[in-house]
Write an enzyme that holds these catalytic residues in place. Structure first.
Site, short mmCIF file in Angstrom:
data_model
loop_
_atom_site.label_atom_id
_atom_site.label_comp_id
_atom_site.label_asym_id
_atom_site.label_seq_id
_atom_site.Cartn_x
_atom_site.Cartn_y
_atom_site.Cartn_z
N HIS A 94 0.84 -1.21 0.00
CA HIS A 94 0.00 0.00 0.00
C HIS A 94 0.87 1.25 0.00
O HIS A 94 0.69 2.16 -0.83
CB HIS A 94 -0.91 -0.01 1.24
CG HIS A 94 -1.71 1.24 1.41
ND1 HIS A 94 -2.99 1.38 0.91
CD2 HIS A 94 -1.41 2.43 2.01
CE1 HIS A 94 -3.44 2.59 1.20
NE2 HIS A 94 -2.50 3.25 1.87
N GLU A 95 1.82 1.30 0.92
CA GLU A 95 2.70 2.47 1.02
C GLU A 95 3.59 2.61 -0.21
O GLU A 95 3.97 3.71 -0.59
CB GLU A 95 3.55 2.39 2.29
CG GLU A 95 2.75 2.41 3.59
CD GLU A 95 1.90 3.67 3.74
OE1 GLU A 95 2.28 4.72 3.20
OE2 GLU A 95 0.84 3.59 4.39
N HIS B 96 1.97 4.85 -2.76
CA HIS B 96 2.22 6.28 -2.49
C HIS B 96 3.65 6.66 -2.88
O HIS B 96 3.88 7.69 -3.51
CB HIS B 96 2.02 6.57 -0.99
CG HIS B 96 0.63 6.38 -0.49
ND1 HIS B 96 -0.48 6.91 -1.12
CD2 HIS B 96 0.16 5.72 0.61
CE1 HIS B 96 -1.57 6.59 -0.43
NE2 HIS B 96 -1.20 5.86 0.61
#
Length: 343
Positions: free
Chosen positions: A17-18, A21
Site C-alpha cells: 500500500h505504502e 504512495h
C-alpha cells in the site's frame, strides 16, 4: 510460527500500500523523507539517498512521509506544492496498489486452484429452487441483477440478503431462463435457503479466462466489503463483531493451523486467499471519505477542484488531525474487542 506468518502477511499488504504512495511520489519528483513499516518506536533505520527507511516496533501500519505533506514547505518538490492531479494520484496510489496486489494474487490462486463455477450439481427437494424448475447442470448467471461468476457468490448473496425474494437468471441447456424465488427458512440452521447445491469442485480455465476471473474476484471482494459496511451502519452487525489488526492476525493464524494438515500447497492457497481478501478490504476502507484516510484526502481534493482554489493548509491539517484522533479511538475500541474475544 503462525504469529510470524500472520505478521509477515499483514506487513506485506501494508508495505505494498505504502509503495503505491512512494512510487507515485517519485514519479512526480516529490521528496520522500521517510518510508516506514509499523508504528511506535523505531527499531531499525537506514538511509539511502534523501529517504530514511524505518522498521518500527508495532507491525500494524506504515507511512510514506513526504516533504510538505502536513506542514508548510517552500521546496518545489514538496507534496503540498504539487498540482492537484499529482496530489490526487499520489494519495490514490496506495489503495490502487492494494487492488493490484489482490488482482495478482487472485490470478495466481485461480491458476493453481481453478474456479468454483456457479453450476448447480443438485437441488434440495421441497425448497424453492427445485419448485422453480432449476435442475442439476444449470448455471446461475445472476441474482437480482448481480452477475455471478463463482458459486461462493450465491451463498454470500443469500446470506447478505437473507429472506429476500430473488430474481434468478440461469442457463438451462444453453437456454436463458428466469425464476422468482422466495428463500425458505431451514429451522435446523435458522437460515433462509434457496435449495441450490454444488459439489465444491473447481474447474481449470485458460490464461485469458484466468485474468478475467482475477477481475471478477476483485469485484467480488469489493462487493463483500461494501455489503459488510452497509450491515455495520444498518446495525445488522455490531462494532463488537469488527476485527482489527489483532483479530486479523488471529484469523490468519487459524487459517494456517487448519490448512497445515493438508500440506504446503493448501497452506499456500489458503493464505493467498485471505491475503486477497485483506488487500482488497484495505483498498476499499482507505477510499472511504473519512478524514485521515486516503479517501478523506481525495474528497478534499475533489472539493478543491470544484472550488477552483486550494483549502488553507491549517484547515486541511486540522480536519485530518481530528480524523486521525477519531480513527485511533476506533482502533483502540476494535483492538479491545479483539483481545476480549481471544480471552
Amino acid at each position: 510460527m503462525k504469529i510470524i506468518i500472520a505478521i509477515l502477511i499483514f506487513s506485506f499488504i501494508i508495505i505494498f500500500h505504502e509503495l503505491g504512495h512512494f512510487l507515485f511520489a517519485k514519479k512526480f519528483n516529490v521528496k520522500v523523507n521517510e518510508f516506514t513499516l509499523g508504528l511506535g518506536p523505531t527499531l531499525i533505520s537506514w538511509g539511502k539517498g534523501e529517504t530514511k527507511y524505518c522498521l518500527k516496533a508495532l507491525p500494524f501500519g506504515g507511512s510514506c512521509v513526504m516533504e510538505g505533506e502536513d506542514e508548510e514547505s517552500d521546496s518545489d518538490r514538496a507534496f503540498g506544492n504539487q498540482p492537484l492531479l499529482h496530489r490526487f494520484l499520489i494519495v490514490f496510489g496506495g489503495p490502487l496498489f492494494n487492488f493490484i496486489l489482490a488482482f495478482i494474487l487472485s490470478v495466481i490462486f485461480i491458476a493453481m486452484a481453478g474456479v468454483d463455477k456457479p453450476v448447480v450439481t443438485g437441488v434440495v427437494e421441497g425448497y424453492p429452487a427445485a419448485e422453480a424448475g432449476i435442475e442439476a447442470g444449470d448455471t446461475i448467471i445472476s441474482l437480482n441483477g448481480y452477475n455471478v461468476h463463482f458459486y461462493s457468490e450465491i451463498s454470500l448473496y443469500n446470506f447478505l440478503h437473507s429472506g429476500e425474494i430473488v430474481d434468478v437468471k440461469y442457463s438451462h441447456n444453453d437456454e436463458i431462463k428466469t425464476a422468482t424465488i422466495t428463500p425458505k427458512l431451514n429451522e435446523e440452521t435458522g437460515r433462509y435457503m434457496l435449495g441450490i447445491e454444488n459439489n465444491g469442485e473447481r474447474t481449470s480455465v485458460g490464461p485469458l479466462s484466468t485474468l478475467a476471473y482475477g477481475c471478477y474476484e476483485i469485484k467480488y471482494q469489493i462487493y463483500v466489503t461494501f455489503q459488510s459496511l452497509k450491515m455495520l451502519f444498518t446495525r445488522q452487525i455490531s462494532v463488537q463483531e469488527v476485527s482489527g489488526p489483532v483479530g486479523v492476525v488471529s484469523v490468519i493464524g487459524d487459517v494456517y493451523e487448519s490448512s497445515v494438515v493438508d500440506g504446503l500447497k493448501y497452506v499456500f492457497l489458503n493464505l493467498v486467499s485471505i491475503t486477497i481478501l485483506l488487500s482488497a478490504n484495505l483498498g476499499v476502507m482507505n477510499l472511504l471519505p473519512f478524514p485521515a484516510l486516503d479517501g478523506g484526502r481525495i474528497l478534499l481534493y475533489i472539493i478543491e477542484g470544484i472550488r477552483g482554489k486550494k483549502m488553507k493548509p491549517e484547515i486541511e491539517n486540522g480536519i485530518n488531525l481530528v480524523g486521525f484522533g477519531l480513527l485511533m479511538l476506533l482502533m483502540i475500541v476494535v483492538m479491545y474487542n479483539d483481545i476480549a474475544k481471544l480471552m
